[in-house]
Design a protein around this motif. Sequence first.
Motif, PDB file in Angstrom:
ATOM      1  N   VAL A  60     117.044  61.276  80.160  1.00  0.00           N
ATOM      2  CA  VAL A  60     118.619  60.707  80.714  1.00  0.00           C
ATOM      3  C   VAL A  60     118.671  59.764  81.103  1.00  0.00           C
ATOM      4  O   VAL A  60     119.003  59.201  81.989  1.00  0.00           O
ATOM      5  N   HIS A  61     119.629  58.996  80.071  1.00  0.00           N
ATOM      6  CA  HIS A  61     119.728  57.518  80.792  1.00  0.00           C
ATOM      7  C   HIS A  61     120.727  57.872  81.861  1.00  0.00           C
ATOM      8  O   HIS A  61     121.558  58.502  81.085  1.00  0.00           O
ATOM      9  N   GLY A  62     121.220  56.137  81.883  1.00  0.00           N
ATOM     10  CA  GLY A  62     121.727  56.165  82.907  1.00  0.00           C
ATOM     11  C   GLY A  62     123.720  55.083  82.430  1.00  0.00           C
ATOM     12  O   GLY A  62     124.034  54.874  81.355  1.00  0.00           O
ATOM     13  N   ALA A  63     124.130  54.802  83.817  1.00  0.00           N
ATOM     14  CA  ALA A  63     125.397  53.845  82.913  1.00  0.00           C
ATOM     15  C   ALA A  63     124.657  52.709  82.818  1.00  0.00           C
ATOM     16  O   ALA A  63     123.882  52.092  83.177  1.00  0.00           O
ATOM     17  N   PHE A  64     126.209  52.477  81.900  1.00  0.00           N
ATOM     18  CA  PHE A  64     125.866  50.456  81.422  1.00  0.00           C
ATOM     19  C   PHE A  64     124.278  50.332  80.128  1.00  0.00           C
ATOM     20  O   PHE A  64     124.172  49.590  79.925  1.00  0.00           O
ATOM     21  N   ALA A  65     124.025  51.766  80.119  1.00  0.00           N
ATOM     22  CA  ALA A  65     122.529  51.506  79.310  1.00  0.00           C
ATOM     23  C   ALA A  65     122.468  53.001  78.366  1.00  0.00           C
ATOM     24  O   ALA A  65     123.558  53.165  77.480  1.00  0.00           O
ATOM     25  N   ASP A  66     121.532  52.541  77.506  1.00  0.00           N
ATOM     26  CA  ASP A  66     121.055  53.345  76.261  1.00  0.00           C
ATOM     27  C   ASP A  66     119.880  54.160  75.995  1.00  0.00           C
ATOM     28  O   ASP A  66     119.466  53.884  76.714  1.00  0.00           O
ATOM     29  N   ALA A  67     119.765  54.850  75.542  1.00  0.00           N
ATOM     30  CA  ALA A  67     118.579  55.924  75.076  1.00  0.00           C
ATOM     31  C   ALA A  67     116.876  54.796  75.049  1.00  0.00           C
ATOM     32  O   ALA A  67     116.228  55.299  75.150  1.00  0.00           O
ATOM     33  N   SER A  68     116.995  53.353  74.015  1.00  0.00           N
ATOM     34  CA  SER A  68     116.839  52.635  74.455  1.00  0.00           C
ATOM     35  C   SER A  68     116.154  52.402  75.915  1.00  0.00           C
ATOM     36  O   SER A  68     114.301  51.969  75.967  1.00  0.00           O
ATOM     37  N   SER A  69     116.219  52.411  76.670  1.00  0.00           N
ATOM     38  CA  SER A  69     115.724  52.091  78.379  1.00  0.00           C
ATOM     39  C   SER A  69     114.589  52.652  78.571  1.00  0.00           C
ATOM     40  O   SER A  69     113.895  52.594  79.321  1.00  0.00           O
ATOM     41  N   MET A 204     120.767  43.096  78.097  1.00  0.00           N
ATOM     42  CA  MET A 204     121.072  44.127  78.635  1.00  0.00           C
ATOM     43  C   MET A 204     122.061  44.022  78.386  1.00  0.00           C
ATOM     44  O   MET A 204     123.349  44.981  78.193  1.00  0.00           O
ATOM     45  N   ALA A 205     122.236  42.606  78.540  1.00  0.00           N
ATOM     46  CA  ALA A 205     124.269  42.648  79.252  1.00  0.00           C
ATOM     47  C   ALA A 205     124.764  42.486  77.983  1.00  0.00           C
ATOM     48  O   ALA A 205     126.084  43.046  77.985  1.00  0.00           O
ATOM     49  N   ALA A 206     124.367  41.486  76.488  1.00  0.00           N
ATOM     50  CA  ALA A 206     125.164  41.864  75.446  1.00  0.00           C
ATOM     51  C   ALA A 206     125.136  43.342  74.327  1.00  0.00           C
ATOM     52  O   ALA A 206     126.134  43.448  74.324  1.00  0.00           O
ATOM     53  N   THR A 207     124.528  44.375  74.952  1.00  0.00           N
ATOM     54  CA  THR A 207     124.021  45.786  74.580  1.00  0.00           C
ATOM     55  C   THR A 207     124.706  46.639  75.300  1.00  0.00           C
ATOM     56  O   THR A 207     124.028  47.796  75.532  1.00  0.00           O
TER      57      THR A 207
END
Length: 333
Positions: A60-69, A204-207
């Motif tokens: 489970v990813h966190g804030a400001f991110a998505d599963a691709s992290s 990362m900032a853009a997405t």
Amino acid sequence: MDLTESENGMAASPVLGSRRRIRRAHVMAAGCAVAMCTALAAPVAADVGTTTTKPTIVLVHGAFADASSWNGVVERLESRNYTVIAPANPLRGLYSDSTYIASVLDSVKGPIVLAGHSYGGAVISTAAEGNPRVKSLVYVSALMPDVGESGMSLGAKFPSELGTATKSVPYRAGGVSGTDLYLKPDRIHPVFAADLPESTTRVMAATQRPAATTALSETAKVAAWKHIPSWFLVAKQDKAINPDQERFEAKRAGSHTVEIDSSHVAMVSHPDAVTDLLVQAATAAGSARPALAASGTTQDARAETALTGIAVGSLIAGTGAVLLARRMRRSRP
């Protein structure tokens, strides 16, 4: 044939018959003993060969991110033949997000290792509650609130640079309005991911996916880590969550803890270390029987019971043969 020979022949016949019966009795007794040995030893042999199913690992990813992290970690886990799921965390609020992740867990068959990064740690602490198939919890530079705590209240006790790295943006959706938090593009590299190339942090900032303020302000109603074994990775160079906060959380929960020189996004910059920790948790989750065998508690006790039963069975069978032989000798004419 004279009378003496006839009498001797008549006398010899019952004795010969008795001896044959005694031999048959010994053979039957020996056969019983072998059968008892086989029956008693079989459960031990079958138990030693027992295998367990590898758990499914849910990330489970966190804030400001998505599963691709989690991509680097997913690739490494799959190369070790683990089934992996990295669902989208809605980032709308602790209660709704944990409810959603709990529904994802309901779709998984068999044991589960549940991992969360950053705010995802708060989500898994709630989502795992009441699910007996979640065998381990893994926290990667994460929030790990107790009942009544929130991400904001923990951050107030252990200040970090995250407060200076975010901006608030109002949103409207389906008749609902609220406030989203975004990371400032120029602050992602120094605060969030200092050990990644700046070209990567610009992407990362853009997405980035924003988190509603309710995700960090809602307080936890449960804390599954109180009764589920946990593992914790402390990122010693984390500027988004104070490493002292991570240490505090891990110590309070009695987590198996490792510390590495990493920024907040350890699963991106150090996927090998994160994968190793997940495998440790997965191995512990799927090896309850081997661990008992190694400790000499359950497996050795069963073996000792079986051996005792074999000895008793052999003694009973042997005693029966002796008693039968004595009885038959007394019955000879």
